[in-house]
Design an enzyme around this catalytic site. Structure first.
Site, PDB file in Angstrom:
ATOM      1  CE  LYS A 121     -67.564  13.614   2.267  1.00  0.00           C
ATOM      2  NZ  LYS A 121     -66.352  14.203   2.865  1.00  0.00           N
TER       3      LYS A 121
ATOM      4  NE  ARG B  99     -65.786   9.369  11.374  1.00  0.00           N
ATOM      5  CZ  ARG B  99     -65.921   9.656  10.087  1.00  0.00           C
ATOM      6  NH1 ARG B  99     -67.124   9.714   9.553  1.00  0.00           N
ATOM      7  NH2 ARG B  99     -64.870   9.913   9.344  1.00  0.00           N
TER       8      ARG B  99
ATOM      9  CB  ALA C 281     -57.812  10.852  -6.448  1.00  0.00           C
TER      10      ALA C 281
ATOM     11  CG  ASP D 196     -61.297   8.152  -2.175  1.00  0.00           C
ATOM     12  OD1 ASP D 196     -61.379   7.793  -0.979  1.00  0.00           O
ATOM     13  OD2 ASP D 196     -61.553   9.301  -2.554  1.00  0.00           O
TER      14      ASP D 196
END
Length: 668
Positions: free
Chosen positions: A118, A139, A38, A41
């Site tokens: 997810k 990735r 949080a 973000d």
């Protein structure tokens, strides 16, 4: 957001980028997040809004223009022909509605979504040639990942051969089931090794091993959910999932196709309620436009696909009662309060303790013994008290009094200038000695394998060691008296202790645990002065002559070595045969070349190499690569879309080279 001038915005953007780059490095490169999702973000969104308000401040190397983190490992690099993009995040149902409205407006009609769980793991690409697995990669930063093919061969649900001779690429998530995670941590704890913070970190650390045999033991799993170039007869996301499942890939069968947002919201509510009952971790729900032709039509931004979005679960909260506040002493003497609470199930685990960090934090939260508090897990990882439920506070409650004596040795605690922490400054404090030995043996310091907290505590309790020098006098008979310590463990530990004597001196300096002297500072000091015994005699001005070594570090180091006990310890370590010399690095051995001993800054979008690869090439030539331009900069190397660093270099008249000019000089 307050209205900012252009200069204020520029400063704020730089500040936010530095924070986010550091946090992203901790998360992606080190598998060790230090802030909750949080917080990350919110900070990221603040940067996005500033860059939208001031478009000229957007640079190619901004984290908003990148995917994931820079690659920092010894694994081989893999370039992704089709970038592995991350997903946009939202945190409320209202934001999901806005996403749906945006999609509807872009395509001109309502759409169906394939809604999936997810998975909380590490992104993974699998490439097949004629039906055989030929490459697996992470990735990384979206453009360049790490080759983990050897490790993927030991993940049981990855098919090594497909039932059809397809040449294709699929992508998904590598994760560790909760039961496998609990078993792994129990084994590591038993061996005295550091446990993993959460299953995601465990999965990432296990997949990115240089030794595939370790991966094999870790019991990893995968969910595959993306087909990079599906056959023409596959026209939807849900159809692609079904076909990949038929081919033998492990796909998550919980996903569903919905045509209304009301159905999507019911699905979210369903899995918000039962997420902790799943055998694997999830941290949200993903919406994907189901029609693949519409996905292609909508395309991507520079960083995320426009046709999908991730809804992140809000932190789960529970109420519990604080029964006690305990204080523990760290290796530098910092005394930290911890709330001891009635056990409560939170985000899938039983929680009974939460850090209160320092006296100021404790006062700010207003926590008292007997209080009912709201508890959540920061980033689904670290238990944290959200607030006190004042309506449930007992009538006879009294404000908590901060202690003034050390819980370990009883000495008076002090507040040092400019610190919020309480400290015990007694060098003979038993708790500090124990934590100091644990740090000395840790992987980043002397790397003594098998010497974890449990073993250190037993050695101290039995009177076998009182400081780090005593480690080098341990005998097989002493180790044989430890609980569950057999002949092989004794041999391995003594061998590891013996091998540590040959470590380069900067590891020993860092291992001494001197306040403010971290691994980087230790390396810089030994790079210049070469010998640890010489370092122990240095003055503050001599130390601060080293670039980036400030007075705080210098004063702490000189104060430490001015103690007779520190000089005695250093002598004992030398007498035990520990190396006191800096063993050097590749940079020192570099032959004469254009960049040797030059300070270099990279900026702009580089095309021939990733930034980390270019940095490594320069460092191998003996250059020092820094992140900001100053009068001390010898050369600025710039690629496309170079921004403020190039402007500053021009003002300071710093010599500049294009990327190709620099490569030409490297290759001479």
């Amino acid at each position: 957001m307050a209205v900012l001038t252009h200069n204020e915005a520029s400063q704020k953007v730089d500040e936010l980028r530095k924070k986010l780059d550091k946090w992203a490095d901790d998360y992606y490169a080190k598998d060790a997040p230090v802030v909750e999702d949080a917080v990350y973000d919110k900070t990221y969104q603040e940067l996005v809004e500033l860059e939208e308000q001031f478009p000229d401040l957007v640079t190619a190397d901004s984290i908003t223009q990148r995917v994931g983190g820079e690659i920092k490992s010894d694994l081989s690099k893999v370039e992704h022909p089709v970038p592995m993009l991350s997903m946009g995040d939202v945190f409320s149902k209202d934001e999901l509605k806005e996403f749906d409205e945006r999609i509807t407006k872009l395509v001109g009609h309502s759409v169906a979504y394939n809604v999936e769980l997810k998975i909380d793991g590490l992104s993974l690409s699998l490439e097949y040639t004629d039906g055989k697995l030929t490459r697996a990669s992470t990735r990384g930063n979206g453009r360049v990942g790490e080759d983990v093919t050897a490790n993927a061969k030991f993940i049981k649900d990855i098919p090594q051969t497909l039932p059809e001779p397809l040449t294709t690429e699929v992508r998904g998530e590598c994760y560790m089931e909760k039961e496998a995670f609990a078993t792994l941590n129990a084994e590591r704890d038993e061996k005295g090794e550091q446990v993993f913070a959460n299953p995601r970190n465990a999965a990432a650390g296990s997949l990115r091993q240089l030794d595939a045999r370790i991966t094999k033991k870790r019991n990893l799993s995968t969910f595959i959910y993306t087909w990079v170039n599906p056959p023409r007869n596959i026209t939807s996301q849900h159809q692609a999932i079904d076909e990949m499942n038929r081919l033998g890939f492990h796909t998550n069968q919980s996903g569903r196709r919905f045509e209304s947002m009301d159905e999507v919201f019911k699905f979210i509510d369903e899995y918000t309620a039962k997420r902790n009952d799943l055998s694997y971790g999830i941290d949200g729900i993903v919406l994907k436009v189901d029609d693949l032709s519409l996905q292609n039509e909508l395309g991507n931004t520079v960083k995320v696909p426009r046709w999908e979005i991730a809804y992140k679960f809000p932190p789960e909260e529970q109420e519990t009662v604080v029964r006690n506040i305990e204080w523990t002493v760290g290796r530098t003497g910092v005394v930290t309060p911890t709330a001891v609470m009635d056990p409560v199930k939170l985000a899938g685990t039983i929680v009974s303790r939460a850090s209160l960090h320092n006296p100021d934090y404790l006062r700010e939260k207003g926590v008292r013994i007997g209080d009912t508090v709201k508890l959540h897990k920061a980033g689904d990882i670290i238990p944290e008290i959200s607030s006190v439920v004042l309506s449930k506070r007992p009538k006879d409650s009294k404000p908590y009094e901060i202690p003034n004596v050390c819980p370990s040795c009883g000495e008076t605690l002090v507040h040092l200038q400019d610190e919020v922490a309480l400290r015990c400054i007694n060098p003979m404090c038993p708790a500090q000695i124990e934590e100091g030995i644990i740090h000395f043996a840790s992987r980043g310091a002397m790397n003594i394998m098998g010497l974890g907290p449990r073993i250190v505590k037993q050695l101290i309790d039995k009177g076998f060691i009182n400081d780090v020098a005593d480690l080098y006098q341990l005998t097989p008979d002493q180790l044989g008296q430890l609980d569950h310590f057999k002949e092989k463990s004794i041999t391995n530990l003594l061998s590891s202790i013996e091998n540590s004597k040959q470590n380069s001196a900067e590891l020993l300096l860092y291992g001494l645990g001197i306040d403010h002297v971290g691994a980087k500072a230790a390396r810089l000091i030994l790079e210049k002065y070469k010998n640890l015994e010489k370092v122990s005699q240095l003055t503050v001005p001599e130390l601060t002559s080293i670039d980036t070594i400030g007075e705080t570090i210098a004063e702490s180091l000189t104060a430490y070595f001015n103690q007779p006990s520190a000089q005695k310890l250093l002598q004992e370590l030398r007498d035990s045969g520990l190396n006191m010399e800096y063993l050097g690095t590749v940079e020192e051995e570099a032959p004469d070349n254009f960049f040797k001993e030059k300070t270099v800054v990279l900026t702009g979008k580089l095309s021939a190499f990733t930034r980390s690869e270019f940095t490594k090439k320069l460092q191998d030539l003996g250059a020092k690569v820094t992140g900001s331009v100053s009068k001390k900069t010898d050369y600025l190397i710039y690629g496309a879309d170079a921004g403020s660093k190039k402007d500053k270099a021009e003002k300071l008249q710093v010599p500049m080279l294009t990327e190709q000019e620099a490569i030409a000089k490297i290759e001479k």
